[in-house]
Design an enzyme around this catalytic site. Structure first.
Site, PDB file in Angstrom:
ATOM      1  N   ASP A  29       0.927  -1.189   0.022  1.00 27.25           N
ATOM      2  CA  ASP A  29      -0.013   0.025  -0.003  1.00 27.25           C
ATOM      3  C   ASP A  29       1.009   1.229   0.106  1.00 27.25           C
ATOM      4  OD1 ASP A  29      -1.443   2.246   0.899  1.00 27.25           O
ATOM      5  OD2 ASP A  29      -3.195   0.848   1.720  1.00 27.25           O
ATOM      6  N   HIS A  30       0.852   1.971  -1.007  1.00 26.20           N
ATOM      7  CA  HIS A  30       2.084   2.727  -1.262  1.00 26.20           C
ATOM      8  C   HIS A  30       2.008   3.870  -0.009  1.00 26.20           C
ATOM      9  CE1 HIS A  30      -0.841   5.282  -3.629  1.00 26.20           C
ATOM     10  NE2 HIS A  30      -0.106   6.358  -3.294  1.00 26.20           N
ATOM     11  N   HIS A  83      -5.999   2.872   1.667  1.00 23.96           N
ATOM     12  CA  HIS A  83      -5.198   3.931   2.134  1.00 23.96           C
ATOM     13  C   HIS A  83      -5.680   4.522   3.342  1.00 23.96           C
ATOM     14  CE1 HIS A  83      -3.303   3.361  -1.589  1.00 23.96           C
ATOM     15  NE2 HIS A  83      -3.980   4.071  -2.574  1.00 23.96           N
TER      16      HIS A  83
END
Ligand code: BG6
Length: 511
Positions: A194-195, A257
């Site tokens: 999950d960036h 996110h």
């Protein structure tokens, strides 16, 4: 946090195989990240990159495309010619379809050669950067070709798989995908990205909470009125209509996110700063959120879609006019949710989450609204003083600010809000590695702290699934909103019913 100990540790030599190497992510994020790691001396001079994709292409052609991509997207440019020459000779292209078993056997031969020539020691990082529909078969074929196996007598010869989101479309498909992956790779070999977790300011949430003595004592229902988490984007879906139709904001942003931000804000202090201890606490938060009943979905969620309109004086198309979008699509480009975390710390403190495309401002923020002080001494209107608000700005203008009540200068006592502000760049200079640099480095170092564990993904889906089920049956109805606005009116009503209002994102930064 845990990874800080790794910040200056360079990764051991390995072979990185990128599946879907001709896609956007490789050009925009992965190769620029590998180049910057090289620049910072964090990527071994023996590490090899193999792009695996369907289109026919020579090594030379692939290298030329990657050079152009780095020159366009890297945070450091132009590319240093000497560094590039050195890196380029370790970049290769492997052409195969994802279903063709022979392509994986030839990959195995190639990897064996690479081990010999570059001394990569059997260490392999497989990056699944394809459409999620390909994940299952890529993993299966890797397994069939013996490329997932680890040598029980050589712990240095690791095999790891990085998996890009989306991890499924719901709990059932996520479980199916996880089972698929876990048939070939043990959970300890799987790195779900999950960036958001690669962003410095997201990592700072834990430092902020647990490295400062003054916040933790007030970080609970006795002092906190409510919490808001916003990820706002000013652009629309920008040609990604085909993808978005299958996702929608709830799946694209909230399930991952925003839920990640929520868990980091709400979790208990972990027993150690290591991958499992932190993730155990994050999962506990998710398990404390009671999945909604259909009635609760109607009351506590809002879904919206942007209509045609005008942004900055220019006409913009609505979501329904985007390429790849069905003319009667009900897909949401905006989602707002009010969640309760039913545990000792947070009982009764609502968490309001919202995210949307084509909103008024761009930015990601978490704000903690504290209970207000009694107004008795100051004749405050309605007896209430404004709340203290602690805002953690994830991006842009990364920083932290605290809204306090202060005396306006003058002969009479008048109270006005004032901000105490901390800005990252001012305090520490502007160096900030990109999320993918940190995440790729951590995966090569075997630090899974910033990656999502299987139970985290599945717990998040069980909350989202209930909402999706009701949304699919039309409850609550999709609300249209003007591009460049703050989203549908229903989202304001969600807070107004509780006597609250949404923050103006970036309000501090624009003061
Ligand atoms: C991605 C979503 O995961 O995150 C995109 O698929 C979104 O739709 C993006 O635009 C936002 O990321 P960032 O880092 O720009 O906030």
């Amino acid at each position: 946090m845990a990874g800080e100990k790794n910040a200056a540790t360079s990764a051991p030599p390995c072979a990185i195989v990128i599946f879907g190497a001709t896609g956007d992510l490789t050009a925009r994020k992965l190769l620029p990240a590998l180049y910057n790691l090289t620049r910072d001396g964090l990527l071994s001079k023996s590490t090899v990159v193999i792009g695996f994709a369907r289109r026919p292409k020579t090594d030379e052609e692939f290298r030329a495309e990657m050079l152009e991509a780095i020159n366009t997207f890297s945070r450091c440019k132009p590319v240093d010619a000497e560094l590039w020459r050195d890196l380029a000779q370790r970049i290769f292209y492997h052409q195969s379809t994802f279903e063709n078993a022979a392509g994986y056997h030839s990959l195995a031969d190639r990897l064996a050669d690479v081990d010999k020539k570059f001394k990569t020691g059997g260490r392999r990082l497989y990056y699944l950067s394809t459409s999620p529909t390909e994940f299952g078969q890529i993993v299966e074929r890797l397994g069939d070709a013996g490329l997932g196996n680890i040598d029980p007598f050589n712990s240095q010869a690791w095999r790891r798989a990085i998996v890009e989101k989306p991890f499924g479309r719901n709990l059932a498909t996520a479980r199916e995908l996880n089972q698929h992956i876990n048939r070939v790779f043990d959970e300890s070999q799987v790195y779900r990205i999950d960036h958001y977790l690669g962003k410095q300011t997201v990592q700072n949430l834990l430092v902020f909470r647990f490295a400062n003595g003054i916040f933790e004592p007030i970080w609970n229902r006795r002092y906190v009125d409510h919490i808001q988490i916003t990820v706002g984007e000013t652009l629309g879906v920008e040609g990604r209509g085909g993808y978005f139709e299958n996702a929608g904001t709830l799946r694209d942003m909230v399930q991952n996110h925003l839920m990640q931000l929520l868990t980091l804000i709400a979790m208990e202090p972990p027993v150690a700063l290591d991958g499992d201890a932190i993730r155990d606490e994050k999962v506990r938060v998710l398990k404390s959120i009671q999945p909604f009943t259909p009635q609760e979905v109607a009351l506590y969620t809002v879904r919206g879609q942007y209509s045609p309109g005008t942004v900055d004086g220019k006409p913009t198309i609505g979501y329904l006019q985007e390429r790849g979008v069905a003319p009667d699509s009900q897909t949401e480009t905006y989602a707002a949710v009010k969640l309760d975390i039913n545990n000792w710390r947070w009982h009764g403190v609502p968490f309001y989450l919202r995210s949307g495309k084509h909103l008024k401002r761009q930015g990601s923020e978490v704000s903690i609204h504290f209970n207000s002080a009694p107004g008795v001494l100051f004749n405050a209107p309605g007896g209430n003083l404004a709340r203290n608000i602690l805002t953690l700005r994830i991006q842009p203008k990364e920083g932290i600010s605290l809204l306090i009540n202060a005396k306006r200068p003058g002969t009479v006592t008048r109270i006005a809000p004032a901000h105490m502000d901390f800005e990252y760049n001012e305090a520490f200079g502007s160096y900030s590695p990109e999320a993918y640099e940190r995440l790729l480095l951590d995966a090569m170092l075997g630090d899974s702290t910033l990656f999502i564990r299987r139970d985290e993904v599945e717990s998040a889906w069980s909350i989202i699934d209930r909402i999706e089920e009701s949304w699919t049956s039309g409850t609550p109805p999709l609300a249209m909103y003007e591009p460049g606005s703050w989203g549908p009116q229903a989202a304001n009503e969600l807070l107004a019913r509780d006597g609250r209002t949404w923050d103006c994102l970036g309000a501090d930064a624009s003061r």
